[in-house]
Design an enzyme around this catalytic site. Structure first.
Site, PDB file in Angstrom:
ATOM      1  N   GLU A 220       0.797  -1.139   0.028  1.00 53.39           N
ATOM      2  CA  GLU A 220       0.137   0.070  -0.038  1.00 53.39           C
ATOM      3  C   GLU A 220       0.777   1.432  -0.119  1.00 53.39           C
ATOM      4  OE1 GLU A 220      -3.561   0.421   2.543  1.00 53.39           O
ATOM      5  OE2 GLU A 220      -2.438   2.086   3.206  1.00 53.39           O
TER       6      GLU A 220
ATOM      7  N   ARG B 154     -15.674   2.516   3.563  1.00 57.12           N
ATOM      8  CA  ARG B 154     -16.560   3.569   4.264  1.00 57.12           C
ATOM      9  C   ARG B 154     -16.154   4.763   4.206  1.00 57.12           C
ATOM     10  NH1 ARG B 154     -18.655   4.420   9.895  1.00 57.12           N
ATOM     11  NH2 ARG B 154     -16.591   5.434   9.855  1.00 57.12           N
TER      12      ARG B 154
ATOM     13  N   TYR C 147     -11.169  -5.990  10.642  1.00 55.67           N
ATOM     14  CA  TYR C 147     -10.738  -5.531  11.746  1.00 55.67           C
ATOM     15  C   TYR C 147     -10.482  -6.759  12.741  1.00 55.67           C
ATOM     16  CZ  TYR C 147     -11.501  -1.154   9.668  1.00 55.67           C
ATOM     17  OH  TYR C 147     -11.768  -0.139   8.775  1.00 55.67           O
TER      18      TYR C 147
ATOM     19  N   HIS D 181     -13.469  -2.954  14.744  1.00 54.36           N
ATOM     20  CA  HIS D 181     -13.791  -1.475  14.423  1.00 54.36           C
ATOM     21  C   HIS D 181     -14.034  -0.757  15.481  1.00 54.36           C
ATOM     22  CE1 HIS D 181     -14.746   2.113  12.330  1.00 54.36           C
ATOM     23  NE2 HIS D 181     -14.155   1.790  11.210  1.00 54.36           N
TER      24      HIS D 181
ATOM     25  N   LYS E 185     -20.323  -6.827   3.219  1.00 57.41           N
ATOM     26  CA  LYS E 185     -19.373  -6.355   2.291  1.00 57.41           C
ATOM     27  C   LYS E 185     -19.177  -7.478   0.994  1.00 57.41           C
ATOM     28  CE  LYS E 185     -16.521  -4.409   5.160  1.00 57.41           C
ATOM     29  NZ  LYS E 185     -15.553  -3.597   5.850  1.00 57.41           N
TER      30      LYS E 185
END
Length: 307
Positions: free
Chosen positions: A32, A122, A163, A167, A183
């Protein structure tokens, strides 16, 4: 005494083997990056991309700021990756401060640019919203809705967030797991976890996910420690094992030794995950190649010529 030591080594060579020496090189990695804000940061990003590209990652993702604050920079970075490298970029997209129409236009631009992978989130609300997510009146209310909307528009490959330690805004661990399943059921191909430092937390999470009927890949997000104070601030509800704290004691003002310790600590985390069956790792590089490259080296990932 030396003769005794050498005799012991000869009698038991396995005892002296590196814990990484038996890795067969069957690991897949992804990286990333974040879009640069300045010319100096731009140079640093492309140097990191150039250094890591020979490791042939499965994909590289590019982040997206709260409220679309890096929208143009994200698009520019992803488009350049498509044009100038052989890497497969995944562009982050969020629900924050954007209508469904705006998000659709962005998705179209990515598709037209040759991008086929989206990381659908989100998103974190901007500070002006007081840290509370408020859906756009004409937008998507959740990542699951965003995934469904993107899949209806184009046949994107989609990754979502997971998570292991729940979360911070989730009502419960069960609610958080239900959200992940929504999701994936909406069309996502895989999940990528928030960074963590407890292998037990990750494997417990995998067990719960399987029990909930989730069988999609859940890639562990690995963040080598570049600044321990910053890691504490970002951790939120992420457990930092006492042994890790001890490793970094006294290294706040010693960046060289701290970087070496961080690479070894991250490699040890990955090795323990590998021993538990993990073969895919996603690295949060912070646009720096050295530590991620060192960890990959320890894990048996080697550069490929003409990558």
């Amino acid at each position: 005494m030396t003769d005794v030591i050498e005799a012991e080594r000869s009698a038991n060579p396995a005892a002296n083997a590196s814990p990484y020496s038996d890795l067969p090189g069957d690991i897949a990695v992804s990286f990333e990056f974040f879009p640069p804000k300045t010319e100096k940061m731009d140079s640093q990003l492309w140097e990191a991309i150039g250094d890591l590209a020979p490791l042939v990652p499965s994909f590289v993702s590019v982040t997206y700021g709260a409220g679309g604050s890096t929208r143009e920079r994200t698009h520019a970075t992803v488009s350049r990756i498509v044009r100038e490298t052989n890497l497969k970029p995944a562009a982050h997209l969020t629900c924050v401060a954007a209508s469904k129409g705006e998000i659709g236009e962005i998705a179209d631009q990515y598709w037209d640019a040759g991008v086929r992978h989206i990381v659908a989130l989100r998103g974190d609300p901007p500070p002006a919203d007081g840290g509370r997510f408020v859906p756009h009146p004409d937008g998507y209310a959740s990542a699951a809705e965003l995934v469904a909307g993107l899949k209806a528009r184009h046949d994107f490959e989609i990754s979502v967030a997971a998570y292991p330690e729940v979360h911070p805004e989730a009502a419960s661990a069960a609610h958080d797991l239900d959200n992940l399943k929504r999701k994936l059921d909406a069309g996502a191909s895989r999940a990528i976890t928030q960074f963590f430092y407890s292998t037990d937390a990750y494997f417990r999470f995998l067990d719960k996910a399987l029990a909930a009927g989730i069988d999609a890949p859940i890639l562990p997000g690995i963040m080598p420690v570049t600044n321990f104070a910053a890691i504490r601030r970002m951790s939120g509800n992420t457990e930092i094992p006492p042994a890790l704290e001890t490793l970094f004691e006294g290294l706040e003002d010693r960046p060289g030794p701290r970087a070496l310790v961080a690479a070894v600590a991250a490699a040890d985390l990955c090795r323990r995950l590998y021993d538990g069956g993990v073969r895919n790792f996603h690295f949060y590089t912070l646009n720096r190649a050295e530590q991620t490259y060192a960890v990959c080296q320890l894990l048996g990932v080697r550069p490929t010529e003409n990558a």
